[in-house]
Enzyme design. Structure first.
Site, mmCIF file in Angstrom:
data_model
loop_
_atom_site.group_PDB
_atom_site.id
_atom_site.type_symbol
_atom_site.label_atom_id
_atom_site.label_comp_id
_atom_site.label_asym_id
_atom_site.label_seq_id
_atom_site.Cartn_x
_atom_site.Cartn_y
_atom_site.Cartn_z
ATOM 1 N N GLU A 147 -12.522 -9.857 24.259
ATOM 2 C CA GLU A 147 -11.853 -9.788 23.280
ATOM 3 C C GLU A 147 -10.498 -10.672 23.660
ATOM 4 O O GLU A 147 -9.746 -9.697 24.424
ATOM 5 C CB GLU A 147 -12.008 -8.277 22.961
ATOM 6 C CG GLU A 147 -12.563 -7.695 22.049
ATOM 7 C CD GLU A 147 -12.797 -6.137 20.742
ATOM 8 O OE1 GLU A 147 -12.908 -6.817 19.968
ATOM 9 O OE2 GLU A 147 -11.787 -5.760 21.436
ATOM 10 N N SER B 72 -11.792 -11.757 15.839
ATOM 11 C CA SER B 72 -11.268 -12.732 14.542
ATOM 12 C C SER B 72 -13.330 -12.768 14.325
ATOM 13 O O SER B 72 -13.172 -14.514 13.669
ATOM 14 C CB SER B 72 -10.289 -13.762 14.755
ATOM 15 O OG SER B 72 -9.505 -13.273 14.661
ATOM 16 N N GLY C 185 -7.641 -9.796 15.653
ATOM 17 C CA GLY C 185 -6.926 -9.479 15.017
ATOM 18 C C GLY C 185 -5.827 -10.855 13.710
ATOM 19 O O GLY C 185 -4.997 -10.677 12.801
ATOM 20 N N HIS D 56 -10.029 -0.868 24.981
ATOM 21 C CA HIS D 56 -9.879 -1.436 23.919
ATOM 22 C C HIS D 56 -7.969 -1.921 24.356
ATOM 23 O O HIS D 56 -7.630 -1.285 24.352
ATOM 24 C CB HIS D 56 -10.068 -0.961 22.635
ATOM 25 C CG HIS D 56 -9.833 -2.230 21.820
ATOM 26 N ND1 HIS D 56 -8.804 -2.856 21.343
ATOM 27 C CD2 HIS D 56 -11.171 -2.873 20.656
ATOM 28 C CE1 HIS D 56 -9.414 -3.435 20.107
ATOM 29 N NE2 HIS D 56 -9.888 -3.831 20.010
ATOM 30 N N GLU E 48 -6.114 -2.219 21.797
ATOM 31 C CA GLU E 48 -5.180 -1.458 21.428
ATOM 32 C C GLU E 48 -4.748 -0.325 22.390
ATOM 33 O O GLU E 48 -3.378 0.138 22.515
ATOM 34 C CB GLU E 48 -5.890 -1.341 20.231
ATOM 35 C CG GLU E 48 -5.101 -2.714 18.706
ATOM 36 C CD GLU E 48 -6.656 -3.057 18.385
ATOM 37 O OE1 GLU E 48 -6.994 -2.246 17.769
ATOM 38 O OE2 GLU E 48 -6.605 -4.550 17.942
ATOM 39 N N ASN F 254 -15.540 -2.246 15.265
ATOM 40 C CA ASN F 254 -15.102 -1.151 15.755
ATOM 41 C C ASN F 254 -14.010 -0.827 14.365
ATOM 42 O O ASN F 254 -13.965 -1.893 14.052
ATOM 43 C CB ASN F 254 -14.258 -1.634 16.584
ATOM 44 C CG ASN F 254 -13.094 -0.861 17.022
ATOM 45 O OD1 ASN F 254 -12.935 0.242 16.389
ATOM 46 N ND2 ASN F 254 -12.070 -1.762 18.335
ATOM 47 N N LYS G 144 -11.332 0.584 14.016
ATOM 48 C CA LYS G 144 -10.487 1.127 14.306
ATOM 49 C C LYS G 144 -9.712 2.356 13.393
ATOM 50 O O LYS G 144 -10.212 2.908 12.838
ATOM 51 C CB LYS G 144 -9.275 0.054 14.548
ATOM 52 C CG LYS G 144 -9.846 -0.958 15.037
ATOM 53 C CD LYS G 144 -8.827 -2.680 14.815
ATOM 54 C CE LYS G 144 -9.915 -3.264 15.816
ATOM 55 N NZ LYS G 144 -8.752 -4.713 16.559
#
Ligand code: 13P
Length: 254
Positions: A167, A211, A173, A95, A97, A9, A11
């Site tokens: 996730e 990560s 991240g 996701h 985000e 991904n 992003k």
């Protein structure tokens, strides 16, 4: 048999230069992938056509998001039908985000899943708890609710187009990963939830994200219920992404 998948991904990262480098490297290395893993490249939608030349038996292309509507006056949106038309096989949905920054609720996730299934695309439905939820001992309950609500519109043969990506939000991240045991435990619990929903749970691929790097992927992928990974930052470095693809064990229980 479950598919083994490593999805990258990107992003909102990348450029034409990155696309060229990555496509060249992946093309040169893909034939050495002998573990049956499918590498899924998920760039920003504008670059989907530029990575499409990689698509084949071992590589597929996806989008990061689709609209919850079929077509029409929704400025700025991309439909599931367009993703399919441009050669995508996969899309991420929900996701963290998207949930945190764009207010995507489980109900919206469920609508997007239905759009994707209507186009015979594979939905990678992302779920995961926040640090506060984990510290409060609610991780499994939060994830179970996301799975149930996000997949509320799935039944019958449509389950074959569902992948779930776990996730944990606190691992995205941050350089912190779940331990391999925690990832396996959560994946087992997601599989139990899928079973209770009437899904063919043993056939559904469950990916871990947060990560994942070239040096920790093998340990994370070792769990019997971990069928691959959803990779953010490391998927932007072609060599690292391919190493992570290679880290999936060929003889995993799948
Ligand atoms: P990182 O691998 O950068 O932690 O991102 C994970 C992720 O959000 C993939 O969807």
């Amino acid at each position: 048999m479950r598919r083994k998948i490593v999805a990258g991904n990107w992003k909102m990262n990348g450029s034409q230069g990155l696309v060229e480098d990555l496509v060249g490297y992946v093309r040169s290395q893909v034939s050495s992938l002998d573990n049956g893993v499918e590498a899924v490249i998920i760039p920003p939608a504008l670059y989907v056509r530029d990575v499409q030349s990689l698509a084949g038996e071992q590589v597929a292309v996806g989008v990061q998001n689709v609209a919850r509507w079929e077509a029409g006056a929704y400025t700025g949106e991309v439909s599931a039908a367009m993703a399919r038309d441009c050669g995508c096989r996969y899309s991420l949905v929900g996701h963290s985000e998207r949930r945190q920054l764009f207010g995507e609720t489980d109900a919206v996730v469920a609508e997007k899943v239905v759009q994707l299934l209507s186009q015979d695309l594979i939905a990678i439905v992302c779920v995961g708890e926040t640090l506060a939820e984990r510290e409060a001992g609610q991780a499994q309950e939060v994830v179970a609710a996301q799975v149930k609500k996000g997949l509320a519109g799935v039944s019958g043969s449509a389950w074959r187009n569902i992948v779930v990506a776990y996730e944990p939000v606190w691992a995205i991240g941050t350089g912190k990963t779940a331990t391999a045991d925690d990832a396996q435990t959560m994946h087992r619990s997601i599989r139990d939830v899928l079973e209770a929903l009437g899904a063919p749970a043993d056939e559904i691929s469950l990916l871990y994200g947060g990560s994942v790097k070239a040096d920790n992927a093998a340990a994370l992928f070792a769990g019997p219920d971990v069928d691959g990974g959803l990779i953010g930052g490391a998927s932007l470095v072609a060599k690292d992404f391919m190493s992570i693809c290679q880290a999936m064990p060929a003889d995993a229980e799948s």
